[in-house]
Design an enzyme around this catalytic site. Structure first.
Site, PDB file in Angstrom:
ATOM      1  N   GLY A 170     -27.297 -18.259  26.840  1.00 31.35           N
ATOM      2  CA  GLY A 170     -27.740 -19.523  27.881  1.00 31.35           C
ATOM      3  C   GLY A 170     -28.878 -19.230  28.658  1.00 31.35           C
ATOM      4  O   GLY A 170     -29.390 -18.254  28.621  1.00 31.35           O
ATOM      5  N   PRO A 171     -29.119 -20.335  29.301  1.00 30.27           N
ATOM      6  CA  PRO A 171     -30.356 -20.158  30.132  1.00 30.27           C
ATOM      7  C   PRO A 171     -29.942 -19.210  31.304  1.00 30.27           C
ATOM      8  O   PRO A 171     -28.896 -18.844  31.860  1.00 30.27           O
ATOM      9  CB  PRO A 171     -30.472 -21.568  30.756  1.00 30.27           C
ATOM     10  CG  PRO A 171     -29.212 -22.135  30.472  1.00 30.27           C
ATOM     11  CD  PRO A 171     -28.661 -21.606  29.253  1.00 30.27           C
ATOM     12  N   PRO A 172     -31.181 -18.702  32.159  1.00 30.70           N
ATOM     13  CA  PRO A 172     -30.956 -17.958  33.244  1.00 30.70           C
ATOM     14  C   PRO A 172     -30.126 -18.661  34.395  1.00 30.70           C
ATOM     15  O   PRO A 172     -30.126 -19.781  34.680  1.00 30.70           O
ATOM     16  CB  PRO A 172     -32.289 -17.487  33.724  1.00 30.70           C
ATOM     17  CG  PRO A 172     -33.122 -17.925  32.372  1.00 30.70           C
ATOM     18  CD  PRO A 172     -32.211 -19.026  31.941  1.00 30.70           C
ATOM     19  N   GLY A 173     -29.445 -17.639  35.007  1.00 31.02           N
ATOM     20  CA  GLY A 173     -28.554 -18.346  36.315  1.00 31.02           C
ATOM     21  C   GLY A 173     -27.185 -18.860  35.977  1.00 31.02           C
ATOM     22  O   GLY A 173     -26.407 -19.496  36.804  1.00 31.02           O
ATOM     23  N   GLY A 184     -24.605 -17.405  34.913  1.00 30.35           N
ATOM     24  CA  GLY A 184     -23.375 -15.992  34.876  1.00 30.35           C
ATOM     25  C   GLY A 184     -23.075 -15.504  33.796  1.00 30.35           C
ATOM     26  O   GLY A 184     -21.930 -15.130  33.829  1.00 30.35           O
ATOM     27  N   LYS A 185     -23.936 -14.990  33.099  1.00 33.30           N
ATOM     28  CA  LYS A 185     -23.522 -14.436  31.933  1.00 33.30           C
ATOM     29  C   LYS A 185     -23.085 -12.908  32.289  1.00 33.30           C
ATOM     30  O   LYS A 185     -22.015 -12.373  31.895  1.00 33.30           O
ATOM     31  CB  LYS A 185     -24.649 -14.382  31.016  1.00 33.30           C
ATOM     32  CG  LYS A 185     -25.192 -15.682  30.504  1.00 33.30           C
ATOM     33  CD  LYS A 185     -26.212 -15.645  29.362  1.00 33.30           C
ATOM     34  CE  LYS A 185     -27.687 -15.013  29.963  1.00 33.30           C
ATOM     35  NZ  LYS A 185     -28.189 -15.994  31.012  1.00 33.30           N
ATOM     36  N   THR A 186     -23.843 -12.421  33.416  1.00 35.37           N
ATOM     37  CA  THR A 186     -23.638 -11.019  33.506  1.00 35.37           C
ATOM     38  C   THR A 186     -22.418 -11.043  34.245  1.00 35.37           C
ATOM     39  O   THR A 186     -21.554 -10.051  34.147  1.00 35.37           O
ATOM     40  CB  THR A 186     -24.718 -10.401  34.352  1.00 35.37           C
ATOM     41  OG1 THR A 186     -25.931 -10.375  33.728  1.00 35.37           O
ATOM     42  CG2 THR A 186     -24.552  -9.088  34.775  1.00 35.37           C
ATOM     43  N   SER A 225     -36.731 -32.571  16.740  1.00 36.55           N
ATOM     44  CA  SER A 225     -35.681 -33.433  17.233  1.00 36.55           C
ATOM     45  C   SER A 225     -36.183 -34.747  17.788  1.00 36.55           C
ATOM     46  O   SER A 225     -35.376 -35.675  18.136  1.00 36.55           O
ATOM     47  CB  SER A 225     -34.698 -32.910  18.027  1.00 36.55           C
ATOM     48  OG  SER A 225     -35.493 -32.398  19.380  1.00 36.55           O
ATOM     49  N   LYS A 255     -28.805 -31.643  26.359  1.00 36.62           N
ATOM     50  CA  LYS A 255     -29.403 -32.845  26.451  1.00 36.62           C
ATOM     51  C   LYS A 255     -28.354 -33.973  26.937  1.00 36.62           C
ATOM     52  O   LYS A 255     -28.992 -34.933  27.580  1.00 36.62           O
ATOM     53  CB  LYS A 255     -29.787 -33.185  25.052  1.00 36.62           C
ATOM     54  CG  LYS A 255     -30.846 -32.284  24.436  1.00 36.62           C
ATOM     55  CD  LYS A 255     -30.989 -32.619  22.826  1.00 36.62           C
ATOM     56  CE  LYS A 255     -32.136 -31.809  22.174  1.00 36.62           C
ATOM     57  NZ  LYS A 255     -32.379 -32.231  20.884  1.00 36.62           N
TER      58      LYS A 255
END
Length: 997
Positions: free
Chosen positions: A486-489, A491-493, A900, A943
């Site tokens: 996913g994009p940064p920020g 909450g993956k970590t 796309s 999107k």
């Protein structure tokens, strides 16, 4: 018969606790035997030598009298003489004092103890005084001390000793301090009378030295009324025991049990052994009443329990209460013995071990077998390590450890290989072989933890709960490899930390971003200087368990250099079929990593090598919509930032309108990291304003509103009304549109401009801190708040970075809104087409907007298909054959690529050809083939979020993406009219066949 017990002033001055004073009196039950065993027991306890074998026990009574130098013979020494008088006769004659058989005794002219019906009241703060025992007390009241001394001079050395009641509201089990003792000494008169227990003891004043008065207990008293207040004098009744049958078997049995227990206590405890050494030989026959008093007096019971024994007049009940107390004393003695025994054993064991070690060293030294101290210590240390976990260490590993230990003993400490071997053994023995942490398979507990730490992300939480549920059914949890992309920020970590907490696993994180050395994963060979194991071995040593949760961060940014390919080295680590025997180059022994739960994070999965990606289960985290960001900001970010800045909740208020504007105009990216930075920026400025206001008393910076509590509710209500009347779409309509990457540039420029304006630093920091402390100490009647609303938001975070993504209120012909995916989330993307020139055979297409190769090919496909579609609908229309067109994608500084936008380009070309605009609330995405087939695309959630943010009402997706859209949360899909198309002809109908009015 007159006996001199003491002629010294210091007779009992050394006594610090109640001591036995044998004063036998006739029991209420009559005679106690025919051969005087009672008198022998009493005399033995008191260590008194009497030639009284000829006396009959039925006719014995004692009285105590004390005289000073004025009446004791005039020797001028001033020493008091304590005299014991034995009177013979029955009870009635003794009470009357006129027995004819007592002519041999000295009968004093002073009143007897039972004649004292009015006595001075002495308060006892700690324990009651029992008849027959000494007790020293401190008398600090001068009036009371003078009265006691006057009583001795008047040959009336008696007073009443009564236990003090506990102060109302205090705990009797809590030891009172010096302050409570001072408060007790200050009690006088009626207050003291109300605090005294009703039953006490008639006490003879033995000696007076300074403030200390030694009392000897005689008989029980009961207070009837108060006579005078200073010093406190009361009227009393002399109370006797209730009649009882001395031959009652129950009474005998109870007394024998008391005697038996007392014997055991006195044998094992040295506290009272000195006072009853001669008494224990004759303890089998004793006066029942005095036996009960004796047991209660020497026990360590509380003062209330002792007072209960003193107040009990039924001898059998008194014996029963005393038995309970001495039994408790016996248990305490056993505990004391066990503690002492354990300490002695420990000390003796250590001393014995030390002596044996010293002897062993001496023997080895004589035989020449003494090894180097460091070598011996190292070998012993490693052996102790493996002994603790020997049964869990695999046999091959244990064999290697034993071989290395043997080699270590043979090596010289000065050799280079000694340190290599010792470090190798240190790593081998420090690993948690077979040591697993207890996992928590409670699904509800895990759900609660995940909800506490993160808002939304239902698909990720669902996958974790599935993993826990499978582990609960199987009874054990196998290691898995999960990749959060996913994009940064987003909450993956932090999700990895929450998973570890939910599963009760240890957590370890390391990043592989830019990693180009295989040795970081698999370790170095031991032949190299400074060799170390790989990250996984270091992880196991740090966490101490063999089943941790390992978070491998930035796995999509693995590098590749001259030291090998780390991505290929990760294959063994992340393959469930291979990591059960993971081989580290340094340790060179197999390590079981099958129980480890691996969680990887990546921004994009396209850059992850296919063999490595094949071993992972990818869970996509698209980002957060505006509603989710509002909840995250309120429930998580704002609270943590406020605590970090030291601001109290009542000092600042950020309205919903300000927070919504902050999200829409400053933090439009998919994650919330930038939102956290902006909130921190706001609170830092507020903290500075609060400090400046406290230091200088000045008004805040321009636009800052300071309100009191009364005004806060009104402002909040106004802001709530504004939010309810203006939707998210209405806030962004009619403003200028920029793309995501262009917005990053604008934001960077805005930040640099803000950084170039220095903050006023004229106030001295030291003065600010001192003034702040003074301000905190002052209490104010009203609490002032700093209000941050939509009107003054720019004073804190500057000008808006993002504007509305809608450039057109009503899209003209040739302009169509598409949807794009970026690493920062979703974005809207306009496709603009205009006519350049017309002429026979001038049909051509010009492309601008920094398009990639794939997007250029999509534009050529769109041009070809649009030409065919137009000829199909209008065979005579040669627009595309005779017209040169210019297709442009705005935000030319931003590189763009991807297939796309195919359907969007076709719609833009047809709109120009037919001079017919599309509906203004329409956005579309999808790859189109030359035959018009619409192919699936990625980033459906991103999107969709971008379309909602731009105020789009209708979205067209490929039919193949229907399932992806259905899996979205209801908050994302709310208010959208979504259509799915297999062929472009369906898109044409939705885009153009509508009522223009």
């Amino acid at each position: 018969m007159l006996k001199l017990l003491s002629s010294s002033r210091n007779l009992h001055a050394h006594i610090a606790s109640p001591c036995l004073r044998a004063t036998p009196a006739p029991s209420s039950g009559g005679a106690s035997g025919s051969s005087s065993p009672l008198l022998r027991a009493l005399n033995s306890i008191a260590e008194l030598s009497r030639g009284s074998s000829s006396r009959h026990p039925n006719f014995f009574r004692r009285a105590f009298f004390c005289s000073d130098s004025s009446s004791s013979g005039g020797d001028g020494t001033g020493r008091g003489v304590l005299v014991e008088v034995a009177l013979k006769g029955d009870d009635s004659d003794a009470d009357a004092g006129d027995s004819s058989n007592s002519s041999s005794a000295i009968v004093p002219t002073n009143p007897r103890p039972e004649d004292y019906l009015t006595v001075l009241a002495l308060p006892l703060p700690h324990r009651p005084l029992f008849p027959g025992f000494y007790m020293p007390i401190n008398v600090k009241d001068p009036k009371l001390m003078a009265a006691l001394q006057e009583a001795r001079k008047r040959q009336a050395p008696y007073a009443g000793a009564f236990l003090l009641k506990e102060e109302p509201g205090s705990d009797p089990n809590v030891v009172s301090g010096s302050e409570s003792e001072k408060s007790t000494d200050s009690l006088k008169g009626k207050d003291l009378y109300n605090r005294l227990h009703e039953v006490g003891t008639l006490a003879q004043i033995s000696t007076i030295q300074g403030e200390q008065v030694v009392l000897i207990g005689h008989r029980r008293l009961r207070i009837t009324e108060m006579v005078s207040e200073e010093p406190l004098t009361v009227k009393v009744d002399h109370i006797k025991d209730k009649p009882y049958n001395k031959d009652d078997d129950v009474v005998k049995a109870t007394s024998f049990e008391v005697i038996s227990t007392l014997r055991d206590v006195l044998k094992s405890s040295s506290l009272w052994r000195d006072h009853v050494q001669t008494y224990t030989q004759h303890i089998g026959d004793f006066n029942y009443s005095r036996l009960a008093d004796f047991g209660a007096a020497i026990s360590g019971a509380s003062k209330l329990q002792c007072q209960e024994v003193l107040e009990e007049l039924d001898v059998h009940n008194r014996l029963r209460l005393t038995l309970e107390l001495v039994k408790k004393e016996m248990e305490i003695t056993k505990i004391q013995e066990s503690i002492a025994r354990a300490i002695e054993e420990k000390i003796s064991t250590e001393q014995r071990r030390y002596l044996l070690n010293e002897q062993l060293k001496a023997i080895k030294k004589e035989l020449g077998l003494e090894t180097d101290d460091k070598t011996a210590l190292s070998g012993e240390f490693f052996r102790e390590r493996i002994e603790e976990n020997k049964e869990h260490i695999p046999a091959p590993v244990l064999q290697v450890i034993q071989e290395e230990l043997t080699k270590l003993q043979l090596l010289e400490a000065s050799s280079s290989e000694f340190n290599v071997t010792r470090n190798y053994l240190d790593w081998l023995t420090a690993l948690p072989w077979g040591n697993y942490s207890d996992e928590n398979f409670d699904v509800l507990h895990a759900q609660q933890i995940l909800d506490e730490d993160h808002y939304g992300l239902s698909d990720v939480k669902e996958r974790i709960l599935e993993f826990i549920a499978v582990g609960k059914l199987r009874g054990t949890a196998q290691g898995k490899i999960i990749c959060l992309s996913g994009p940064p920020g987003v909450g993956k970590t932090s999700i990895g930390k929450s998973i570890a907490r939910a599963l009760n696993r240890k957590f370890f994180r390391f990043s592989v971003g830019g990693l180009s050395d295989v040795a970081e994963i698999k370790g170095h060979r031991r032949t190299y200087i400074g060799a170390m194991p790989g990250k996984m071995v270091q992880c196991l040593k740090n966490v101490g368990t063999a089943n941790p949760l390992v978070l491998i961060d930035e796995i999509d940014k693995l590098g590749r250099g001259h030291s090998g390919d780390p991505a290929s080295a990760m294959l063994e680590l992340l393959d469930p079929e291979q990591n059960a025997n993971f081989l580290d180059h340094y340790l060179d022994v197999p390590i079981d990593l099958s129980k480890v739960l691996f969680v990887c994070t990546a921004n994009v999965v396209d850059t992850i090598p296919t063999p490595l990606l094949d071993r992972m289960e990818v869970i996509a985290i698209a980002g957060y919509i505006t509603d989710e960001k509002m909840h995250i900001a309120r429930d998580y970010l704002e609270k943590s930032t406020r605590d970090a800045c030291g601001i109290k909740p009542e000092q600042v208020e950020m309205t919903d309108a300000a927070l919504l504007t902050l999200i829409e105009s400053y933090c439009r990216e998919a994650g919330v990291r930038n939102l956290q930075k902006q909130i921190e920026k706001i609170y830092r400025k507020i903290a500075l304003q609060l400090v400046r206001k406290g230091v200088q008393g000045e008004a805040p910076v321009s636009g800052v509103q300071i309100i009191q509590d009364g005004e806060a509710s009104e402002e909040k209500a106004d802001d709530a009304g504004n939010i309810s009347s203006e939707s998210v779409e209405a806030n962004v309509e009619g403003q200028t549109e920029v793309t995501i990457l262009e917005a990053d540039i604008v934001q960077a420029e805005s930040s640099s401009n803000q950084d170039s304006n220095p903050t006023d630093q004229s106030t001295d920091l030291k003065d600010s801190l001192e003034t702040e402390k003074q301000e905190e100490s002052e209490s104010t009647s009203t609490v002032e708040k700093v209000l941050v609303d939509k009107s003054n938001l720019t004073d804190y975070v500057g000008k808006p970075v993002f504007h509305a993504e809608r450039i057109y209120d009503q899209t003209p012909s040739g302009v169509v809104m598409g949807l794009a995916w970026t690493a920062m989330g979703g974005s809207t993307l306009y496709i603009e087409t205009t006519l350049v020139e017309q002429g026979e055979g001038k049909g051509a297409l010009q492309l601008t907007g920094q398009l990639g190769d794939v997007m250029k090919e999509s534009a050529q496909i769109a041009h070809t298909y649009a030409r065919a579609a137009l000829l199909e609908k209008e065979p005579d229309n040669q627009f595309f054959a005779n017209t040169k067109l210019h297709l442009h994608v705005p935000a030319g500084a931003t590189p763009k690529d991807g297939p796309s936008a195919g359907c969007t380009m076709i719609t833009s070309l047809l709109s120009v050809a037919m001079e017919k605009p599309v509906r203004k609330d329409l956005a579309m995405t999808g790859e189109v083939t030359l035959t018009g087939k619409v192919l699936p695309i990625g980033g459906v959630k991103e999107k969709t979020i971008a379309a909602r943010r731009s105020g789009v009402k209708t979205i067209i997706f490929p039919s193949a993406n229907r399932r992806d859209f259905d899996e979205l949360s209801p908050q994302v899909k709310e208010g959208l009219d979504v259509h799915f198309a297999d062929h472009y002809s369906q898109i044409y109908e939705l885009a153009f066949d509508f009522d223009q009015n």
